[in-house]
Design an enzyme around this catalytic site. Structure first.
Site, PDB file in Angstrom:
ATOM      1  N   ASP A  41      38.064  44.815  35.701  1.00 54.73           N
ATOM      2  CA  ASP A  41      38.748  46.212  36.070  1.00 54.73           C
ATOM      3  C   ASP A  41      38.852  47.191  35.178  1.00 54.73           C
ATOM      4  OD1 ASP A  41      40.843  45.319  34.671  1.00 54.73           O
ATOM      5  OD2 ASP A  41      42.417  45.419  36.472  1.00 54.73           O
ATOM      6  N   HIS A 246      21.241  57.949  12.594  1.00 60.52           N
ATOM      7  CA  HIS A 246      22.011  57.534  13.722  1.00 60.52           C
ATOM      8  C   HIS A 246      23.161  56.438  13.090  1.00 60.52           C
ATOM      9  CE1 HIS A 246      19.594  60.031  16.948  1.00 60.52           C
ATOM     10  NE2 HIS A 246      20.375  60.658  16.074  1.00 60.52           N
ATOM     11  N   ASP A 263      29.581  62.994   9.571  1.00 56.47           N
ATOM     12  CA  ASP A 263      29.051  63.911  10.566  1.00 56.47           C
ATOM     13  C   ASP A 263      30.039  63.622  11.654  1.00 56.47           C
ATOM     14  OD1 ASP A 263      27.955  65.287  12.788  1.00 56.47           O
ATOM     15  OD2 ASP A 263      25.977  64.588  12.437  1.00 56.47           O
ATOM     16  N   ASP A 274      30.990  70.258  15.571  1.00 54.81           N
ATOM     17  CA  ASP A 274      30.117  69.564  15.067  1.00 54.81           C
ATOM     18  C   ASP A 274      29.635  69.817  13.662  1.00 54.81           C
ATOM     19  OD1 ASP A 274      28.011  67.726  14.641  1.00 54.81           O
ATOM     20  OD2 ASP A 274      26.494  68.963  15.926  1.00 54.81           O
ATOM     21  N   HIS A 355      14.782  65.646  11.025  1.00 56.63           N
ATOM     22  CA  HIS A 355      15.289  66.372  12.234  1.00 56.63           C
ATOM     23  C   HIS A 355      15.445  67.720  12.672  1.00 56.63           C
ATOM     24  CE1 HIS A 355      19.053  67.196  10.138  1.00 56.63           C
ATOM     25  NE2 HIS A 355      18.935  65.937   9.453  1.00 56.63           N
ATOM     26  N   HIS A 359      20.773  73.440  17.095  1.00 61.19           N
ATOM     27  CA  HIS A 359      21.067  73.115  18.524  1.00 61.19           C
ATOM     28  C   HIS A 359      21.917  73.758  19.103  1.00 61.19           C
ATOM     29  CE1 HIS A 359      24.171  70.107  17.938  1.00 61.19           C
ATOM     30  NE2 HIS A 359      23.448  69.609  17.012  1.00 61.19           N
ATOM     31  N   HIS A 366      25.252  68.454  22.076  1.00 62.60           N
ATOM     32  CA  HIS A 366      23.813  68.972  22.238  1.00 62.60           C
ATOM     33  C   HIS A 366      23.935  69.575  23.600  1.00 62.60           C
ATOM     34  CE1 HIS A 366      22.348  65.470  19.365  1.00 62.60           C
ATOM     35  NE2 HIS A 366      23.047  66.609  18.897  1.00 62.60           N
ATOM     36  N   GLU A 384      22.122  72.597  10.367  1.00 61.43           N
ATOM     37  CA  GLU A 384      22.262  71.489   9.848  1.00 61.43           C
ATOM     38  C   GLU A 384      20.999  70.600   9.033  1.00 61.43           C
ATOM     39  OE1 GLU A 384      22.728  68.147  12.593  1.00 61.43           O
ATOM     40  OE2 GLU A 384      22.888  69.478  14.181  1.00 61.43           O
ATOM     41  N   TYR A 388      17.067  63.345   2.790  1.00 63.60           N
ATOM     42  CA  TYR A 388      17.356  61.901   2.983  1.00 63.60           C
ATOM     43  C   TYR A 388      16.468  61.133   1.909  1.00 63.60           C
ATOM     44  CZ  TYR A 388      19.596  63.826   7.062  1.00 63.60           C
ATOM     45  OH  TYR A 388      20.240  64.617   7.659  1.00 63.60           O
ATOM     46  N   ARG A 397      23.524  65.974   4.402  1.00 63.88           N
ATOM     47  CA  ARG A 397      23.399  66.884   5.394  1.00 63.88           C
ATOM     48  C   ARG A 397      24.721  67.625   5.246  1.00 63.88           C
ATOM     49  NH1 ARG A 397      22.289  63.530   9.211  1.00 63.88           N
ATOM     50  NH2 ARG A 397      24.431  63.413  10.348  1.00 63.88           N
ATOM     51  N   GLU A 399      26.298  70.858   7.776  1.00 65.56           N
ATOM     52  CA  GLU A 399      26.275  71.410   9.428  1.00 65.56           C
ATOM     53  C   GLU A 399      27.437  72.381   9.495  1.00 65.56           C
ATOM     54  OE1 GLU A 399      26.178  68.243  12.074  1.00 65.56           O
ATOM     55  OE2 GLU A 399      25.449  69.510  13.592  1.00 65.56           O
TER      56      GLU A 399
END
Ligand code: GLY
Ligand code: MN
Ligand code: MN
Length: 429
Positions: A41, A246, A263, A274, A355, A359, A366, A384, A388, A397, A399
């Site tokens: 539930d 990620h 991040d 962000d 990347h 954005h 996003h 950002e 790497y 990175r 941002e």
């Protein structure tokens, strides 16, 4: 309410912007998100659909907003249908919004209970030329699970097969991409909370700390500030983990000599921050870490200057690629030969920076926006860049979140420690 709500003026203005873009004689319908089930539930915490939030501020499940600018009755130009509190709901969940509260929040004067929906819909269809249905048309939307808007659309097409249907998504992308000053202040709050959390982290990180302990420290600051938590799944990635774009396990020990990429951003009143920052586990950058860090920082600063009204995002991204190429040449990760043999489809810099640079951000991290139209004042973007280097267990990175102004920009994160000396200063107090 856990957060300070925007005034109803914001939502009145947003609905006006919607109405201005609609075809004459049409109405538009927006549904809440579902409360998503887990197992047994169990349910996920409720997360409102950004479109109905943007148009009404109503942060409650099972709500429906109907906007019909040309309705014959002025009471039917804007209607909210809400779930009515019954004794069982009152005991188990607490009261839902009453009609006065809903009007105060949204500025919508006509509030009906959900049980009236089909009856009212029938009378409005009789005078409408067509209906706008909503659907998540984000270019990267996950479409496996049907939303309430999707289910409603199926029901509606079946019930009224001869009614002309229009898409509200393109209008929503347009109006959501330009933020109201009150929305910007809400985003500033999300960024301020993120700043406070990062400054705590700067004072607690040392060799041996676990990535999830850092996550906990950040969450602590978010919650005590009236945020409901992370605006998106946080990345706390030390050493090689920072090269996994990620990485969200946040499970490793932070080792002396490594860098940590964080991040993280707070949600506040449904708006997202962000931020990405990278710090040395032991409080001092090595010369190589500093070199790579400053290369990324230089691209970040130059890219921010490029974001101006009139600029096309496609061209901006090509220019940022050129700035990054220059930095990668400077620090010896690329050589002239790599650049000579690159193609437009596969620029050499992509080996280290895979990347995008920016954005849209807003209610969604996003956020929706107009990717193929010139940038406008009131748009908010992240900046950002990253480098790497898997063979060096090093990923950097940085941002920040940037508001576009007519004559420049406002950095919502301009007050958050960023320079190498500031980071080292905070870590060695
Ligand atoms: N945190 C997600 C992103 O930076 O786009
Ligand atoms: Mn981002
Ligand atoms: Mn981010």
């Amino acid at each position: 309410m856990r957060y300070q709500a925007l005034t109803s003026q914001v939502y009145i203005q947003h609905r006006k912007a919607l109405a201005q873009q609609m075809k004459p004689g049409h109405f538009a319908i927006f549904n809440s998100n579902d409360i998503m089930p887990t197992s047994a539930d169990g349910t996920m915490p409720f997360k409102q659909s950004s479109d109905i939030l943007h148009l009404s501020g109503i942060d409650q499940e099972e709500s429906i907003l109907l906007v019909f600018p040309d309705a014959s009755s002025s009471a039917h130009k804007e209607i909210l249908f809400l779930k009515e509190t019954n004794p069982s709901i009152a005991i188990w969940e607490g009261a839902k919004l009453d009609k006065t509260q809903a009007t105060a929040l949204s500025g919508v004067k006509t509030i009906y209970w959900l049980t009236d929906f089909e009856r009212v819909l029938k009378t409005l269809i009789a005078e409408a030329k067509g209906v706008y249905l909503n659907n998540n048309e984000h270019t990267r939307a996950s479409t496996e699970v049907e939303t309430r808007d999707d289910r409603f659309g199926k029901w509606f097409r079946n019930r009224y097969p001869n009614v002309e249907i229009e898409r509200s998504a393109p209008i929503m992308h347009r109006i959501r991409s330009v933020k109201h000053p009150e929305e910007i202040e809400q985003m500033q709050r999300a960024c301020d909370i993120t700043k406070a959390a990062f400054e705590r982290v700067l004072q607690m990180v040392k060799p041996g700390v676990k990535e999830y302990e850092i996550e906990a420290e950040i969450m602590h600051e978010f919650l005590r500030s009236g945020s409901r938590g992370f605006a998106y799944t946080p990345i706390i990635a030390s050493g090689f983990n920072a090269c996994v774009l990620h990485y969200i396990e946040n499970e490793d020990e932070c080792k002396d000599g490594d860098m940590i990429l964080m991040d993280v951003g707070a949600e506040y009143g449904n708006y997202a921050a962000d931020m990405t920052r990278c710090i040395p586990v032991n409080g001092r950058f090595t010369s190589r870490q500093k070199q790579v860090y400053n290369a990324v920082l230089s691209v970040m600063k130059s890219a921010t200057q490029l974001l101006k009204p009139g600029v096309l995002l496609g061209e901006y991204h090509v220019q940022v690629g050129e700035l990054m190429t220059e930095q990668l040449l400077n620090i010896g990760l690329l050589d002239k030969h790599d650049v000579e043999k690159q193609s437009k489809e596969m620029p050499a810099y992509k080996k280290y920076f895979m990347h995008g640079t920016s954005h849209f951000i807003g209610l969604d991290v996003h956020d929706v926006g107009l990717w193929h139209e010139p940038i406008q004042a009131g748009n908010v973007f992240t900046v950002e860049p990253g480098i790497y280097i898997r063979e060096e267990n090093l990923g950097i990175r940085l941002e920040n979140d940037i508001v576009i102004l007519e004559d420049g920009h406002r950095d919502l994160m301009g007050h958050i420690p960023l320079e190498v000396e500031e980071i080292e200063g905070w870590m060695n107090r």
